[in-house]
Each structure stands twice: as structure tokens, then as C-alpha cells.
Design an enzyme around this catalytic site. Structure first.
Site, mmCIF file in Angstrom:
data_model
loop_
_atom_site.group_PDB
_atom_site.id
_atom_site.type_symbol
_atom_site.label_atom_id
_atom_site.label_comp_id
_atom_site.label_asym_id
_atom_site.label_seq_id
_atom_site.Cartn_x
_atom_site.Cartn_y
_atom_site.Cartn_z
ATOM 1 N N ASP A 119 41.067 39.212 46.968
ATOM 2 C CA ASP A 119 41.854 38.458 46.426
ATOM 3 C C ASP A 119 42.801 38.148 47.666
ATOM 4 O O ASP A 119 43.582 38.871 47.946
ATOM 5 C CB ASP A 119 42.554 38.938 45.225
ATOM 6 C CG ASP A 119 43.176 37.660 44.390
ATOM 7 O OD1 ASP A 119 42.898 36.791 44.513
ATOM 8 O OD2 ASP A 119 44.198 38.179 43.715
ATOM 9 N N ASP A 141 42.477 32.934 52.372
ATOM 10 C CA ASP A 141 43.460 31.965 52.019
ATOM 11 C C ASP A 141 44.292 31.405 53.072
ATOM 12 O O ASP A 141 45.451 31.961 53.539
ATOM 13 C CB ASP A 141 44.370 32.793 50.938
ATOM 14 C CG ASP A 141 45.448 31.935 50.412
ATOM 15 O OD1 ASP A 141 45.543 30.608 50.862
ATOM 16 O OD2 ASP A 141 46.426 32.291 49.354
ATOM 17 N N GLU A 171 40.875 28.033 50.120
ATOM 18 C CA GLU A 171 41.975 27.339 49.105
ATOM 19 C C GLU A 171 42.586 26.081 49.954
ATOM 20 O O GLU A 171 42.814 26.298 51.134
ATOM 21 C CB GLU A 171 42.880 28.480 48.883
ATOM 22 C CG GLU A 171 44.215 27.890 48.028
ATOM 23 C CD GLU A 171 45.000 28.918 47.400
ATOM 24 O OE1 GLU A 171 44.693 29.922 47.224
ATOM 25 O OE2 GLU A 171 46.095 28.465 46.928
ATOM 26 N N GLY A 216 52.397 35.185 38.942
ATOM 27 C CA GLY A 216 53.560 35.541 38.268
ATOM 28 C C GLY A 216 53.561 35.400 36.668
ATOM 29 O O GLY A 216 52.772 34.503 36.045
ATOM 30 N N ALA A 260 46.667 32.048 36.568
ATOM 31 C CA ALA A 260 45.882 31.400 35.310
ATOM 32 C C ALA A 260 46.265 32.292 34.303
ATOM 33 O O ALA A 260 45.751 32.230 32.945
ATOM 34 C CB ALA A 260 44.462 31.300 35.515
ATOM 35 N N ASN A 301 41.504 33.295 37.429
ATOM 36 C CA ASN A 301 42.203 34.673 37.986
ATOM 37 C C ASN A 301 43.295 34.994 37.347
ATOM 38 O O ASN A 301 44.336 34.110 36.704
ATOM 39 C CB ASN A 301 42.859 34.495 39.421
ATOM 40 C CG ASN A 301 41.720 34.125 40.521
ATOM 41 O OD1 ASN A 301 40.673 34.132 40.178
ATOM 42 N ND2 ASN A 301 42.381 34.511 41.677
ATOM 43 N N ILE A 302 43.047 36.061 36.478
ATOM 44 C CA ILE A 302 44.208 36.784 35.695
ATOM 45 C C ILE A 302 44.867 38.038 36.177
ATOM 46 O O ILE A 302 43.576 39.101 36.270
ATOM 47 C CB ILE A 302 43.709 36.902 34.251
ATOM 48 C CG1 ILE A 302 43.428 35.296 33.787
ATOM 49 C CG2 ILE A 302 44.532 37.417 33.176
ATOM 50 C CD1 ILE A 302 42.684 35.197 32.693
ATOM 51 N N ASP A 303 45.936 38.230 36.487
ATOM 52 C CA ASP A 303 46.474 39.581 36.740
ATOM 53 C C ASP A 303 47.802 39.905 35.969
ATOM 54 O O ASP A 303 47.767 40.858 35.322
ATOM 55 C CB ASP A 303 46.737 39.466 38.460
ATOM 56 C CG ASP A 303 47.321 40.846 38.754
ATOM 57 O OD1 ASP A 303 47.356 42.026 38.063
ATOM 58 O OD2 ASP A 303 47.885 40.996 40.076
ATOM 59 N N SER A 304 48.521 38.952 35.934
ATOM 60 C CA SER A 304 50.112 39.060 35.144
ATOM 61 C C SER A 304 49.818 39.546 33.891
ATOM 62 O O SER A 304 50.559 40.234 33.504
ATOM 63 C CB SER A 304 50.904 37.780 35.359
ATOM 64 O OG SER A 304 51.087 37.622 36.948
#
Ligand code: G3H
Ligand code: 13P
Ligand code: ZN
Length: 356
Positions: A119, A141, A171, A216, A260, A301-304
Site C-alpha cells: 500500500d 504512489d 495513482e 484517517g 474509504a 481500501n479500509i484501514d481506519s
């Protein structure tokens, strides 16, 4: 496996030929680890009108939750490793964990497609090192670079990666917010007129775009939002008009949405109830992501959200069971909460459940 000159078993060396006929060698191909690249799963996602979840992981509990959720939901999955995660957890350990994830999924009863993805790779060397370690997909990126430099760097990574059938995400456009050490105060939306040139000159396999998401837990300021009838803050909508323009110019091409997370307010409330101090945490409404997943967006993309789920569960245990000091007693509930969250994403948001 084959034997090396000292008779000890070693993994087969994989060779590739670059555009200028240079022979490159990597120690291990992701194919031997049972991983897949993103090409096939993106094609199916595009045709089927859903998106593949890309969940970040840094530790064992996150990985267990991702794999068991995606097995139960029967969803393909992208395991994402940021350069921060590599520094935190050690890149070798992470790679073996991803290899373990493939076996774990089989043990749980389903051989779901699993991608190991870098990532926000920020250099050719980092991408190369990940490819050499068994990653099946990398993101380069270059979005913060001037356009021509972004093209040159992205193409360099694509030329190297494709020798080993590793897929590459590029990107265009800049998300507001913080990603690793780079931060931008405002969005620079992706310019639809650039996408054909960028995609053809670089040869990327997928394109991350900027249409109003950001990294974030504080994606919008309250003053940017309106209140709905229930008094809930509703952020400004994503720029679906830009997405549509992009889709028209590169029909059938897989698009990626970063930043996201939806920032579930129940997690924010639990965290703050038990001593946290999250202020103005606002994410992307799930309906918007559902709409995006039905379009050319093939990876979300999902992290937070995972960070919030874990933190809420751990804080609750600390506050309600202050005598507890066995890490399994707070990391276990955190893992359970994460699994619930990831299943919800696959089933109710991205539409990837049942598509493995
Ligand atoms: O886009 C950034 C991801 O959320 C990864 O975050 O660099 O703190 O691991 P990190
Ligand atoms: P969130 O911070 O919204 O979870 O975004 C994660 C991401 O884009 C990872 O690349
Ligand atoms: Zn991101």
C-alpha cells in the site's frame, strides 16, 4: 522447492526479462505461496458490479480477523501492507504471515483468492523489494510528484513487476489528509483528461483516483457537513461526476478508492465513553461506497475503521475489567469486533460476499 548447492532445500528462483533484455531474478514468487495477483479478481469485480476489500494489517489479530471474516463471507480479499506496517512488524514476518493466511483460509474450509499488496509504495526500490519477497501486487504512489515524474516512476515499477506477473496500482490526483509521512491539506481531484495518457504510458493494471475521500478518521470538518432529520452530520457527496468522466475515458479499467473508511459512530462513541478523545471523526457514508462498488471501482481500501473497532473493544475491556492483564482477554474481543466489521463490509457495503 529445489535443492541449492549445499544440498539444503530452497525456493525456486524466478527469472524475468526486462524491456531492455536485462535478466532479473527474485527469490520467491507469490505463486508458490498460493497468493494471486489482482488481474482476474478485478475483472470479475468489474463485471459483477462489486468491489474487492483491501484491508490493512500490521499484526496477527488483524490478519486472523480479515481471513476468518472473508472465509465466512466467501469473499476474495486484498491484504494490504503499508511501508509503516513493514517497519512496525518486520517485512519478513509479514510475508510469512500472508503465506500463513493462505493456509489458514484453507484450514477454515475455503481457498479464497488472497492478494498480498504493498500500500502506498513510494519508491522503485521498495516495490522491487516487496516483489522479491513474494508480494503479488504493489502500489506505486507517485501522486505527489509532477505528472511526468509520476509517469516515469510508475512505468519503471510496472516494467519490473510485470516480468513476474505482479500487478501494479498507480495513482492520479491527491487525497487530502495524511498517508505515511506525506500530508495534503486539500484534495486535488483526478483530472479525467489525464487518465488515458497515464494508463497507456505507464501500463498500470489499476488506477487510484481522488474524488473526495481521504485517509484517517477525520475526513470532513463539521462545517462542511449538513445535519439530516436525525441530527446526524452528513458529509458532502463524493464526486461521482468525476468518476463517471473517468469511466467514459477508460471503459472497463479497474478503479481504486483509497480513504474509504466510514468511521462508524458507535465505535467513536465507545472510544470516547471509555476515556478516548476523538473529535469530529467523520467518514464516508456506506451508501456512497455501495454506489462506488457497483461502478468501475474494483478495490476499496479500509484501514481506519479497523483501527477504531480494535480501539473501542480494547478500551471497553480496560475500563470495565480493570484487573485484566492477559493480552488475549483484550486482543481477543478486539479481534472478534474486527471480524464483525469486515464481514459487514463484504456483505453490506462492497458486495464481495459470495464471490470468492
Ligand atoms: O493509507 C494509509 C494506510 O491507512 C496505512 O496507514 O501508513 O499508518 O500504516 P499507515
Ligand atoms: P482509511 O484511512 O479511510 O481507512 O483509508 C485507508 C487507505 O486508503 C489505505 O491505503
Ligand atoms: Zn490509501
Amino acid at each position: 522447492m529445489q535443492e541449492n548447492i549445499c544440498g539444503k532445500p530452497c525456493f525456486k528462483l524466478e527469472t524475468g526479462l526486462s524491456e531492455n533484455n536485462q535478466i532479473n531474478i527474485i527469490m520467491i514468487s507469490y505463486k508458490e505461496l498460493g497468493l494471486v495477483n489482482s488481474r482476474e479478481i478485478f475483472k470479475k469485480a468489474f463485471d459483477g458490479g462489486y468491489a474487492i476489500p483491501a484491508f490493512n494489517f500490521n499484526n496477527m489479530e488483524q490478519l486472523q480477523a480479515i481471513v476468518s471474516a472473508c472465509v465466512d463471507a466467501n469473499s476474495p480479499v486484498i491484504l494490504q501492507v503499508s511501508s509503516g506496517a513493514r517497519q512496525y512488524a518486520n517485512q519478513t514476518l509479514l510475508r510469512y504471515m500472508a503465506q500463513g493466511a493462505v493456509e489458514y483460509a484453507k484450514e477454515l474450509g475455503k481457498n479464497i483468492p488472497i492478494v498480498l499488496h504493498l500500500d502506498h509504495g513510494n519508491s522503485f526500490e521498495l516495490c522491487k523489494s516487496c516483489i522479491e519477497m513474494g508480494f503479488s501486487s504493489v502500489m506505486i504512489d507517485g501522486s505527489h510528484l509532477p505528472y511526468e515524474e509520476n509517469i516515469a516512476l510508475t512505468k519503471q515499477v510496472v516494467d519490473y513487476a510485470h516480468q513476474f506477473d505482479v500487478t501494479v496500482e498507480g495513482e492520479l490526483g491527491v487525497l487530502a489528509g495524511v498517508e505515511d509521512e506525506v500530508s495534503a491539506e486539500h484534495h486535488t481531484y483526478t483530472e479525467p483528461d489525464q487518465v488515458v495518457d497515464f494508463v497507456t504510458r505507464t501500463g498500470v493494471d489499476s488506477l487510484a483516483i481522488s474524488i473526495g475521500t481521504s485517509h484517517g478518521a477525520n475526513k470532513f470538518k463539521p462545517e462542511q457537513c449538513t445535519r439530516n432529520a436525525d441530527g446526524i452530520l452528513v458529509p458532502p457527496p463524493l464526486r461521482f461526476d468525476i468518476l463517471e468522466e473517468i469511466e467514459k475515458r477508460i471503459p472497463g479499467f479497474p478503479i481504486v478508492l483509497h480513504g474509504a473508511s466510514s468511521v462508524p459512530q458507535e465505535y467513536v462513541a465507545t472510544i470516547n465513553k471509555y476515556g478516548g478523545a476523538l473529535k469530529d471523526a467523520i467518514g464516508i457514508p456506506e451508501e456512497e461506497l455501495r454506489k462506488a462498488a457497483k461502478s468501475a471501482v474494483c478495490k476499496i481500501n479500509i484501514d481506519s475503521d479497523g483501527r477504531l473497532a480494535m480501539t473501542a473493544a480494547v478500551r471497553e475491556v480496560f475500563a470495565t475489567k480493570p484487573a485484566e492483564f492477559d493480552p488475549r482477554k483484550y486482543l481477543g474481543p478486539a479481534r472478534d469486533e474486527l471480524k464483525k466489521l469486515y464481514m459487514h463490509k463484504c456483505e453490506k457495503v462492497l458486495g464481495s460476499a459470495g464471490k470468492a
